[in-house]
Motif scaffolding. Structure first.
Motif, mmCIF file in Angstrom:
data_model
loop_
_atom_site.group_PDB
_atom_site.id
_atom_site.type_symbol
_atom_site.label_atom_id
_atom_site.label_comp_id
_atom_site.label_asym_id
_atom_site.label_seq_id
_atom_site.Cartn_x
_atom_site.Cartn_y
_atom_site.Cartn_z
ATOM 1 N N ILE A 108 37.121 25.358 38.064
ATOM 2 C CA ILE A 108 36.337 26.609 37.616
ATOM 3 C C ILE A 108 36.655 27.951 38.390
ATOM 4 N N LEU A 109 36.958 27.539 39.925
ATOM 5 C CA LEU A 109 37.441 28.894 40.632
ATOM 6 C C LEU A 109 38.738 29.193 40.282
ATOM 7 N N GLY A 110 39.770 28.152 39.884
ATOM 8 C CA GLY A 110 41.034 28.741 39.269
ATOM 9 C C GLY A 110 41.117 29.420 38.049
ATOM 10 N N ALA A 111 40.266 29.045 37.081
ATOM 11 C CA ALA A 111 40.068 29.730 35.661
ATOM 12 C C ALA A 111 39.458 30.890 35.932
ATOM 13 N N GLY A 112 38.267 31.031 36.745
ATOM 14 C CA GLY A 112 37.889 32.547 36.845
ATOM 15 C C GLY A 112 38.968 33.380 37.757
ATOM 16 N N LEU A 113 39.579 32.921 38.709
ATOM 17 C CA LEU A 113 40.648 33.863 39.225
ATOM 18 C C LEU A 113 41.865 34.114 38.238
ATOM 19 N N TRP A 114 42.082 33.144 37.314
ATOM 20 C CA TRP A 114 43.006 33.416 36.115
ATOM 21 C C TRP A 114 42.692 34.653 35.357
ATOM 22 N N LEU A 115 41.026 34.680 34.862
ATOM 23 C CA LEU A 115 40.718 35.552 33.968
ATOM 24 C C LEU A 115 40.621 36.965 34.888
ATOM 25 N N VAL A 116 40.261 37.013 35.905
ATOM 26 C CA VAL A 116 40.230 38.010 36.582
ATOM 27 C C VAL A 116 41.659 38.808 37.031
ATOM 28 N N GLY A 117 42.652 38.054 37.210
ATOM 29 C CA GLY A 117 43.977 38.702 37.345
ATOM 30 C C GLY A 117 44.422 38.951 36.191
ATOM 31 N N TRP A 118 44.190 38.210 35.067
ATOM 32 C CA TRP A 118 44.711 38.617 33.548
ATOM 33 C C TRP A 118 44.235 40.132 33.166
ATOM 34 N N LEU A 119 42.960 40.233 33.511
ATOM 35 C CA LEU A 119 42.375 41.580 33.121
ATOM 36 C C LEU A 119 42.894 42.606 34.128
ATOM 37 N N ILE A 120 42.875 42.558 35.271
ATOM 38 C CA ILE A 120 43.443 43.544 36.348
ATOM 39 C C ILE A 120 45.073 43.604 35.793
ATOM 40 N N ASN A 121 45.750 42.808 35.184
ATOM 41 C CA ASN A 121 47.242 43.151 35.009
ATOM 42 C C ASN A 121 47.310 43.672 33.714
ATOM 43 N N VAL A 122 46.381 43.601 32.482
ATOM 44 C CA VAL A 122 46.549 44.169 31.151
ATOM 45 C C VAL A 122 45.982 45.719 31.694
ATOM 46 N N HIS A 123 44.678 45.818 32.572
ATOM 47 C CA HIS A 123 44.229 47.088 32.706
ATOM 48 C C HIS A 123 45.096 48.078 33.585
ATOM 49 N N SER A 124 45.947 47.618 34.409
ATOM 50 C CA SER A 124 46.872 48.234 35.314
ATOM 51 C C SER A 124 48.036 48.573 34.590
ATOM 52 N N ASP A 125 48.304 47.552 33.576
ATOM 53 C CA ASP A 125 49.474 48.159 32.909
ATOM 54 C C ASP A 125 49.024 49.525 31.733
ATOM 55 N N HIS A 126 48.084 49.387 31.358
ATOM 56 C CA HIS A 126 47.361 50.490 30.633
ATOM 57 C C HIS A 126 47.335 51.721 31.325
ATOM 58 N N ILE A 127 46.961 51.472 32.527
ATOM 59 C CA ILE A 127 46.969 52.875 33.412
ATOM 60 C C ILE A 127 48.378 53.420 33.385
ATOM 61 N N LEU A 128 49.323 52.557 33.954
ATOM 62 C CA LEU A 128 50.692 52.939 34.061
ATOM 63 C C LEU A 128 51.293 53.643 32.812
ATOM 64 N N ARG A 129 51.019 52.993 31.568
ATOM 65 C CA ARG A 129 51.528 53.571 30.409
ATOM 66 C C ARG A 129 51.115 54.935 30.127
ATOM 67 N N ASN A 130 49.708 55.294 30.805
ATOM 68 C CA ASN A 130 49.356 56.509 30.086
ATOM 69 C C ASN A 130 49.122 57.572 31.481
ATOM 70 N N LEU A 131 50.194 57.285 32.229
ATOM 71 C CA LEU A 131 50.279 58.311 33.405
ATOM 72 C C LEU A 131 50.729 59.586 32.897
ATOM 73 N N ARG A 132 51.698 59.689 32.036
ATOM 74 C CA ARG A 132 52.220 60.947 31.500
ATOM 75 C C ARG A 132 51.991 61.041 30.171
ATOM 76 N N LYS A 133 51.679 62.510 29.707
ATOM 77 C CA LYS A 133 51.029 62.744 28.409
ATOM 78 C C LYS A 133 52.444 63.057 27.680
ATOM 79 N N PRO A 134 52.422 62.866 26.421
ATOM 80 C CA PRO A 134 53.515 62.957 25.624
ATOM 81 C C PRO A 134 54.408 64.086 25.585
ATOM 82 N N GLY A 135 55.681 63.992 26.082
ATOM 83 C CA GLY A 135 56.655 65.028 26.337
ATOM 84 C C GLY A 135 56.912 65.027 27.915
ATOM 85 N N GLU A 136 56.026 64.726 28.757
ATOM 86 C CA GLU A 136 56.196 64.841 30.308
ATOM 87 C C GLU A 136 57.124 63.763 30.455
ATOM 88 N N THR A 137 57.967 64.103 31.788
ATOM 89 C CA THR A 137 58.719 63.310 32.384
ATOM 90 C C THR A 137 58.312 63.185 34.030
#
Length: 265
Positions: free
Chosen positions: A158-187
């Motif tokens: 139960i604890l392990g599955a819960g941690l897995w889900l929380v970790g997966w959501l953090i990972n996916v959301h954090s990747d989304h934030i990193l992808r959207n740091l720069r606007k199109p054309g920005e470097t």
């Protein structure tokens, strides 16, 4: 595919022994990696260097290097006897594994915006690791892992599955934030903000470490534990390196932000 496995191993006892040896070897390699990373950053992304081989396009590298972690396990489940796949605990653990690698191999690479090329050595080692770990995790879970009838009610699952889900959501959301740091054309680089990045520099790494730690707890095997340990060693080093880089790069970088563990480290 069963015929191929029979050619490699004389019996299931021999294959199971091999899987255990692979897990302990991964723990050994985690220790070696820890010592190496005291002196050298993982050579990809902003730490990429030509001394590790010619550059490989980042989208191509992520897709090809991660794909074996999905394809090899899929073949094991579909084209071998996979004696334990009718058991619910095994099914749920396999679902956790595949959920991560469907996203990582079939979705994530095609969402990457820009990004530095990956040195060939890092690319090749990632392929080897994904084949090795994919076989070890899924062959054990699909054919050998036995769980008690009430395992799904056990606190570890139960604890392990819960941690897995929380970790997966953090990972996916954090990747989304990193992808959207720069606007199109920005470097150039920007300070990540939002989500767990408000607390740590390596939010995406924290998510993945948490994910596989939870998986290890729920799966309750040396195979899953070895993967969690290896992930911790590599990604914690990466998080610390990122944190130091951000502090040196940006004068206005939040001083209260930690490297990996909110409020602590």
């Amino acid at each position: 595919m069963d015929n191929l496995i029979l050619k490699l191993f004389s019996s299931e006892i021999e294959e199971l022994y091999c899987l255990q040896c692979m897990a302990y070897f991964m723990i050994f390699m985690a220790a070696c990696t820890f010592l190496t990373l005291l002196f050298e950053n993982v050579p990809y992304g902003r730490y990429a260097s030509s001394k590790y081989g010619f550059p490989v396009n980042v989208k191509f590298a992520w897709f090809v290097q991660e794909l074996p972690a999905f394809v090899v396990p899929l073949c094991l489940v579909v084209w071998t006897s996979a004696a334990r796949t009718d058991q619910l605990p095994n099914q749920l653990l396999l679902a956790m594994y595949f959920c991560h690698y469907v996203q990582r191999s079939l979705i994530y690479p095609f969402l990457i915006r820009g990004g530095k090329s990956t040195p060939f050595v890092s690319f090749a080692l990632a392929i080897v690791f994904c084949i090795y770990n994919g076989y070890m995790q899924v062959r054990y879970l699909s054919h050998y892992a036995e769980y008690r009838s009430d395992w799904l009610k056990h606190p570890c699952f139960i604890l392990g599955a819960g941690l897995w889900l929380v970790g997966w959501l953090i990972n996916v959301h954090s990747d989304h934030i990193l992808r959207n740091l720069r606007k199109p054309g920005e470097t150039g680089y920007k300070i990540p903000r939002g989500g767990i990045f408000e607390y740590v520099s390596g939010a995406n790494f924290l998510g993945e470490i948490t994910e596989w730690a939870g998986f290890a707890l729920a799966a309750n095997s040396v195979h899953s534990a070895s993967f969690a340990i290896f992930t911790l060693i590599v990604l914690s080093s990466r998080a610390v390196a990122h944190h130091r880089w951000y502090l040196a790069k940006f004068e206005d970088y939040p001083k209260s932000r930690k490297a990996l563990i909110p409020f602590l480290f």
